[in-house]
Design a protein around this motif. Sequence first.
Motif, PDB file in Angstrom:
ATOM      1  N   GLN A  63       0.892  -1.187   0.067  1.00 53.98           N
ATOM      2  CA  GLN A  63       0.053  -0.129   0.082  1.00 53.98           C
ATOM      3  C   GLN A  63       1.084   1.159  -0.012  1.00 53.98           C
ATOM      4  O   GLN A  63       0.806   2.283  -0.723  1.00 53.98           O
ATOM      5  CB  GLN A  63      -0.923  -0.118   1.382  1.00 53.98           C
ATOM      6  CG  GLN A  63      -1.789   1.264   1.254  1.00 53.98           C
ATOM      7  CD  GLN A  63      -2.629   1.356   2.503  1.00 53.98           C
ATOM      8  OE1 GLN A  63      -2.187   1.263   3.585  1.00 53.98           O
ATOM      9  NE2 GLN A  63      -3.775   1.625   2.571  1.00 53.98           N
ATOM     10  N   TYR A 305      -9.297   5.155   6.857  1.00 48.45           N
ATOM     11  CA  TYR A 305      -8.641   5.588   5.767  1.00 48.45           C
ATOM     12  C   TYR A 305      -7.629   6.338   5.874  1.00 48.45           C
ATOM     13  O   TYR A 305      -7.611   7.335   6.803  1.00 48.45           O
ATOM     14  CB  TYR A 305      -9.836   6.042   4.527  1.00 48.45           C
ATOM     15  CG  TYR A 305     -10.317   5.013   4.019  1.00 48.45           C
ATOM     16  CD1 TYR A 305     -10.106   4.361   2.888  1.00 48.45           C
ATOM     17  CD2 TYR A 305     -11.716   5.050   4.531  1.00 48.45           C
ATOM     18  CE1 TYR A 305     -10.803   3.268   2.350  1.00 48.45           C
ATOM     19  CE2 TYR A 305     -12.730   3.910   3.849  1.00 48.45           C
ATOM     20  CZ  TYR A 305     -12.316   3.138   2.950  1.00 48.45           C
ATOM     21  OH  TYR A 305     -13.093   2.232   2.203  1.00 48.45           O
ATOM     22  N   ASP A 310      -4.155   6.542   0.371  1.00 48.21           N
ATOM     23  CA  ASP A 310      -5.205   5.741  -0.305  1.00 48.21           C
ATOM     24  C   ASP A 310      -5.548   5.883  -1.584  1.00 48.21           C
ATOM     25  O   ASP A 310      -6.368   5.068  -2.113  1.00 48.21           O
ATOM     26  CB  ASP A 310      -6.246   5.425   0.718  1.00 48.21           C
ATOM     27  CG  ASP A 310      -5.821   4.575   2.009  1.00 48.21           C
ATOM     28  OD1 ASP A 310      -4.787   3.988   2.027  1.00 48.21           O
ATOM     29  OD2 ASP A 310      -6.444   4.757   3.059  1.00 48.21           O
TER      30      ASP A 310
END
Length: 822
Positions: A63, A305, A310
Amino acid sequence: MLDTTKARARAGYIRVHAYLLAQPPAKRAALIVLWGFGALVALLLAYVLILIPVTPGIKDLKQARAARASTLVSADGKELASFDQGLQERVKLAQMSPHVTAALVATEDHRFYQHHGIDFKRTAAAVFYSLKGDAQGGSTITQQLARNMFPEEIGRSRNLNRKLKELITALKIEATYSKTEILEAYLNTVPFLHNTFGIEMAARTYFDKSAIQLDILESATLVGMLKGTNYYNPVSNPGRSLERRNVVLGQMLKHGVITRPRFEALRKRPLRVHFARQAERAGTDTHFTAYVRKWLIDWADENDYNLQLDGLVVHTTLDFALQQAALHAVERQANALQAVADVEWSQPGMSLSSSTGAYASAHSAVKPFQYFWQSHGALGDAFVRETADYRKAVEGGEAGLAALKRLKADRNFIAVLRAAKSRLEAGFVALDPASGEVRAWVGSRDFRREQFDHVAQAERQPGSTFKPVVYGAALEKGMAPDRPYRDAVMSIKAGDGKMWRPTDMSGTTGNQMTMRDGLVYSKNTITAQVMQDVGLPNIISLAKALGINQSKLQSVPSLALGTSPVTLLEMVNAYSTIAAQGEYRKPVFVTHITDRDGKEIARFGAAKPQRAMSQASAVTLIDMMRGVINRGTGTAIRNRFGINADVAGKTGTTQNNADGWFIMMHPNLVAGAWVGFNDNRVNIRSAYWGQGGHNAALLVGDFFKAALDSGKLDGDAQFPGAPRSAPRREEELEEVMEEGGEIRQEGMPAEEAFSTAPEEMLEEQEVQDGLAQDRRQDRQVRDRDAEVDRQIQQDRQFQNERQFQNERRQERQFQNREPQEN
């Protein structure tokens, strides 16, 4: 069980102790040291095992490497703002000069391609030299990347805990990514000052070129900065940067990247920096995006989040074209009004014009606000005493008078203070009444200069724009719009037992006037009587239902005249409810959010509308407010801007021209504006330009004309329900004057009730902008300054003369059904 365990431990200890005593002294010491070291290693390994699950995992690594800042986009997909941590543009390793990677590896981690995240030789050497007092870093590029990717999880403190987390994360990175991917991630995330991150933006900032174009000297300079971006900055510390660059070249020589002759030639060359600071992307921020950011941060925290990583796409309700129209309208008209205020306050006497162009032409020949500061000395002193500089000086022990004198002698300080106090401000917002969605939002004239939001933060007195709530409550109670009232001063008993007398500065006629005309011409005398018949509780209840539900409304008689401060967003929301036939919708600014792959993860704004007032009452109220535009205080919409669409609205002006308001409803859009100074002790000088119908109306009219001309709004759209009352012919349109009024306590001296400032009579001149009619205007010189108290007596004489003239004029106007608004 516990006793058994203790017994076994004690027995073991006795055996070990007996064994050691049986050994020779040298062997005994060696065993103790060896066992102690083994115990430490075992503890360390146990701690590492504990840290492994709490350090970033494979999913976190992937990520982070694919991190992308979340963005805010308009309803039509145009980017409005982003959550970038700084100026950054990610590029592939193939898009970077090979000199960069060569310099980086040679300087920071020459065994980069041999180790698996930890260079044990370098780590041991670093420990050895650090123990000798020569602290050295032993981190590999992978370890540095771990710190850059997860600064909060790993930390920055120089301790064993941080180092172990760094080592574990580095091993995970090496197990997940190739060496090329690690170098690429590292060079895209390292900071280079000036809010710049990554080699691409660094190349543009310091050498005005892309990363692929960097030569060996430029590459060495940038890599050299990584040891200390500020200390080795080539712009602020060129000498240190040059030395550090040559150290990097020396490392490249040491590890065989360049030859000795090449090194000798390169080290003699000077720095050739072409510094070009990149435009800050935050400059695209507006008050709207700042408002959304605050809400979004809370939403992201609640829903787990990361807005920086993100890559969410936040779809807002803002219409990009309408937002641009709003920005242009605020800029054009607020600049014009600033010129009006500057010129009018530049000298004792002034010539009034209803053309902003006349003031713009005169602006270059005057000193803005010169007369204001000359005639308001005590107020100027009060401004100084309210500054942080003055308070700091007094708290530091300096005498108040001495601090005041010193600061007043500081020309730069006074210039900045006066510029801030005399800067006209504005706010503008537009909503879709059918959905509650925000279409345009301008919180000030310039977000970079003024972050205070005059849409959602500023609470100001709404003046006469609050009156539709009073008349709406009357309609809800069953009162007919043609219900007659006498235009006369009435005594009203307040909740505390005091008697109040609502007045209009334009005077009263004593004649009958319908409730409809009381709203059209904004008569305080009529509104106060309607308020009595309806009751404050009903008015407050309706106001909250319409959307004025954040600011606290004061339950006092003067509430009917708009003396209780509210925000512009609340007022426009209330009008939007009226335009939606009485259905309340909470303002919506985000429709939905999608992830980096375009998948919708959240949707908003689908709440069912709430009935705030009956459809019949709303339809009638809209028709009453059409009259404001067609024949009342809002005729500038027809006169100045030529707007013939089906629109309704209301102007508002507060005491001493401190606030100008105008809100207008179109079947598809409701928009409103506020104009004034941040400090309400500063005002627009003339009564003409101080009216909401002549200041805030310019912003709204400019916006609506652009929206209608561009086709964003349908000029033929009509409100449902009551038949549209057509505007009068252009030659019949006349602007009705509006002045700020209040409910005055009975027996209070007139000058105290209205303000502490004197008023002077102005001789009218013929206007040249098509109105071609003589008007008598009042010039209000607002003064909280003891030095001009002497003018109060002169003001009383003017008031007596004016009252007589106003009464005669009012009689003539009322006979023609053209009374003035107060």
